[in-house]
Write a protein that holds these residues in place. Sequence first.
Motif, short mmCIF file in Angstrom:
data_model
loop_
_atom_site.label_atom_id
_atom_site.label_comp_id
_atom_site.label_asym_id
_atom_site.label_seq_id
_atom_site.Cartn_x
_atom_site.Cartn_y
_atom_site.Cartn_z
N ASN A 23 44.96 24.84 -19.65
CA ASN A 23 45.79 23.96 -18.82
C ASN A 23 44.99 22.77 -18.29
O ASN A 23 45.56 21.80 -17.78
N THR A 24 43.68 22.80 -18.43
CA THR A 24 42.82 21.69 -18.02
C THR A 24 43.03 20.50 -18.95
O THR A 24 42.97 20.65 -20.16
N THR A 25 43.27 19.32 -18.39
CA THR A 25 43.50 18.13 -19.21
C THR A 25 42.47 17.05 -18.86
O THR A 25 41.69 17.20 -17.91
N ALA A 26 42.50 15.97 -19.61
CA ALA A 26 41.64 14.82 -19.31
C ALA A 26 41.93 14.35 -17.87
O ALA A 26 41.02 14.04 -17.10
N LYS A 27 43.22 14.35 -17.51
CA LYS A 27 43.60 13.91 -16.17
C LYS A 27 42.99 14.81 -15.10
O LYS A 27 42.57 14.35 -14.04
N THR A 28 42.96 16.11 -15.37
CA THR A 28 42.35 17.05 -14.44
C THR A 28 40.91 16.63 -14.15
O THR A 28 40.46 16.60 -13.00
N HIS A 29 40.17 16.30 -15.21
CA HIS A 29 38.78 15.90 -15.04
C HIS A 29 38.66 14.54 -14.35
O HIS A 29 37.76 14.34 -13.52
N PHE A 30 39.56 13.61 -14.66
CA PHE A 30 39.53 12.29 -13.99
C PHE A 30 39.72 12.46 -12.48
O PHE A 30 38.99 11.89 -11.68
N ILE A 31 40.73 13.26 -12.12
CA ILE A 31 41.02 13.44 -10.69
C ILE A 31 39.85 14.15 -10.00
O ILE A 31 39.46 13.79 -8.89
N THR A 32 39.27 15.13 -10.68
CA THR A 32 38.13 15.84 -10.11
C THR A 32 36.94 14.89 -9.92
O THR A 32 36.23 14.97 -8.92
N ALA A 33 36.74 14.00 -10.88
CA ALA A 33 35.66 13.02 -10.76
C ALA A 33 35.87 12.18 -9.49
O ALA A 33 34.92 11.96 -8.71
N LYS A 34 37.09 11.74 -9.28
CA LYS A 34 37.39 10.93 -8.08
C LYS A 34 37.13 11.76 -6.81
O LYS A 34 36.59 11.25 -5.83
N LEU A 35 37.51 13.02 -6.82
CA LEU A 35 37.27 13.88 -5.65
C LEU A 35 35.77 14.03 -5.40
O LEU A 35 35.30 13.98 -4.26
N MET A 36 34.99 14.17 -6.47
CA MET A 36 33.55 14.38 -6.31
C MET A 36 32.85 13.11 -5.82
O MET A 36 31.77 13.18 -5.23
N GLU A 37 33.45 11.97 -6.08
CA GLU A 37 32.86 10.71 -5.59
C GLU A 37 32.85 10.63 -4.06
O GLU A 37 32.15 9.80 -3.49
N THR A 38 33.59 11.51 -3.40
CA THR A 38 33.57 11.54 -1.93
C THR A 38 32.26 12.17 -1.43
O THR A 38 31.99 12.15 -0.23
N GLY A 39 31.48 12.76 -2.34
CA GLY A 39 30.24 13.40 -1.93
C GLY A 39 30.40 14.87 -1.60
O GLY A 39 29.48 15.50 -1.07
N MET A 40 31.54 15.43 -1.94
CA MET A 40 31.76 16.85 -1.64
C MET A 40 30.79 17.74 -2.43
O MET A 40 30.35 17.39 -3.52
N GLU A 41 30.50 18.92 -1.89
CA GLU A 41 29.61 19.88 -2.54
C GLU A 41 30.45 20.93 -3.25
O GLU A 41 31.38 21.48 -2.65
N ILE A 42 30.13 21.24 -4.48
CA ILE A 42 30.95 22.21 -5.22
C ILE A 42 30.30 23.58 -5.35
O ILE A 42 30.98 24.57 -5.57
N GLU A 43 28.99 23.65 -5.20
CA GLU A 43 28.30 24.88 -5.56
C GLU A 43 28.76 26.10 -4.74
O GLU A 43 29.06 27.16 -5.28
N GLU A 44 28.81 25.92 -3.42
CA GLU A 44 29.18 27.04 -2.55
C GLU A 44 30.64 27.45 -2.79
O GLU A 44 30.95 28.65 -2.83
N ILE A 45 31.52 26.47 -2.95
CA ILE A 45 32.94 26.78 -3.24
C ILE A 45 33.02 27.64 -4.50
O ILE A 45 33.66 28.70 -4.51
N ASN A 46 32.37 27.20 -5.56
CA ASN A 46 32.47 27.93 -6.83
C ASN A 46 31.80 29.29 -6.78
O ASN A 46 32.25 30.24 -7.43
N ARG A 47 30.74 29.39 -5.99
CA ARG A 47 30.08 30.69 -5.84
C ARG A 47 31.06 31.69 -5.20
O ARG A 47 31.23 32.81 -5.67
N VAL A 48 31.70 31.26 -4.14
CA VAL A 48 32.62 32.14 -3.42
C VAL A 48 33.84 32.47 -4.29
O VAL A 48 34.29 33.61 -4.34
N MET A 49 34.37 31.45 -4.99
CA MET A 49 35.61 31.66 -5.75
C MET A 49 35.39 32.41 -7.07
O MET A 49 36.24 33.17 -7.50
#
Lengths: 321, 321
Positions: A163-189
Amino acid sequence: MRIDAAQTAKRLLEQDRVLVLLHQYPDGDTIGAGCALCAGLQSLGKQAGIACNHTIPERYGYITRLVRPMEFEPEFIVAADVADPKLLGDKLAHFGSRVNLCIDHHGSNKLYAKETYLDPGAAATCEMMAGVLAGLGVTVDAALAAALYTGIATDTGCFKYSNTTAKTHFITAKLMETGMEIEEINRVMFDTKTKNRVLLERMAMDGMEFAFDDRCAIITITRAMREQSNTGDDDLEGITTLPRQIEGVLAGVTIREQTDGRFKASVRTHPPLDAAAICARLGGGGHPNAAGCTLEGTLEEAREALKSAVKEQLDERIFTH
Amino acid sequence: MRIDAAQTAKRLLEQDRVLVLLHQYPDGDTIGAGCALCAGLQSLGKQAGIACNHTIPERYGYITRLVRPMEFEPEFIVAADVADPKLLGDKLAHFGSRVNLCIDHHGSNKLYAKETYLDPGAAATCEMMAGVLAGLGVTVDAALAAALYTGIATDTGCFKYSNTTAKTHFITAKLMETGMEIEEINRVMFDTKTKNRVLLERMAMDGMEFAFDDRCAIITITRAMREQSNTGDDDLEGITTLPRQIEGVLAGVTIREQTDGRFKASVRTHPPLDAAAICARLGGGGHPNAAGCTLEGTLEEAREALKSAVKEQLDERIFTH
């Protein structure tokens, strides 16, 4: 009526005292999308709150904290990631017939709301919510981005599923540009299991049975094992993927003993096997790679019935081709 | 000398008869980057080939198939994802001193090549290679995109680890726009285990020991278990993550019996525990969240020594704070 992201934002801008409903047994997507919308509306000076039939698990605390508690009489009801009013759960059932706006990505959405922004091509409701917040003029900071990221990551198996699309990755890239940290979220999830779950997995794997030249693997989860490991329903999430993940296995079967003594079977297959066809032989159904059925009798009888059904598919699809 | 992506593309356009070297024990990133570059150069009418110290595992067949076999005398040597000439392995060691161009994302790169395009901020060499191929004017179709995607996905744990950046997602979005399929790649790379590995995990989990209010979990992999499960070194990949993934565990310890009878311990921690400090007490070292050491004596002595070291850290970092 179906509306788009821009119309959704316009409608929300016109409203105040907005109550956002999540679906029962809330997951990362309904929590992330609902809380991000609610926090966004609050940042615009509106009164807004969320409601859910179940307590939101503690591990999502970094998301729920974004919503300031407010007391108000709801005037506009929004449902986030809720495909069917039944999924609101008992406590929120009375809202079922009066949802003003539903934002959802499930193709199965019942279109029960007055207006629905539905995009079955979106990997997650959070993916759609990024567009809605942009339309509202809400500034998405790192904390809000983390909420939306959580829904996208959890609904795609961390960008792993189809279900992951190019758009999914584009939107995620924009979210990550805010400087958010993903490692801890992904570890927990994705990389955290309860000790009880580990115990249950161990028992299930100890009893794993292989059949038909290891093309079929079967695990059984009995009531005794559930009691011994003290596992709740939450602890069982994704356990049906265990047998199929073994190299060479085309049919992974998970048999769970129910409280009424019957057996619920989940069948996960790889091509050319068809899980739905296997389960149809036993009165069940589902999708080509994931299906289920319910069986009566003894555990041994259930196991044999499932093995026979898998064997018939194997004979049809592999041995005779 | 350090060069950038545009200079790298320019250099490659000037050359023919290009041999691309992969690192030994090849992974998704060196295979994806090396084969994509090679196939790209071939599509421009150049002679190009790849070389690796080890046979490339079959599961990467969809990538190696992109490279047409060609017989030629190499004139220009490129190393892809090779941080140190030692990593070329015995068979390719003679190339170590004559690599013309190295394309790599490891901050530890020894800058051994005549020219090096190094980007330690890139999650994978494949992420960099997408830019090089664009500079070369190579059309990236779905098959070439799948090669690059593989390196990015495998080096980031499917976008899960902290090396993943906004740029990683942007580049992946562009790759996915080619129409490539991700589900099967990710299933093979992330959701497939050999039966032997499952057997070994089961034995390791059966012997899992908890200590210090479940803050420490220890698994042991003996030579007998390796023999009984018939597991190769490949089957052990990532097994050290098992004990730490349990909720509440701050120190996950994996003890592996070596062929010389000594014990190799891998310690994985969560803050506030420091794996490097724990292992330093036992003559080892590493990073704050992942470290190792080697112990002599009996298994029981090794286990007790590790528990004492973990206990000292717990006392320092938790009980007394």
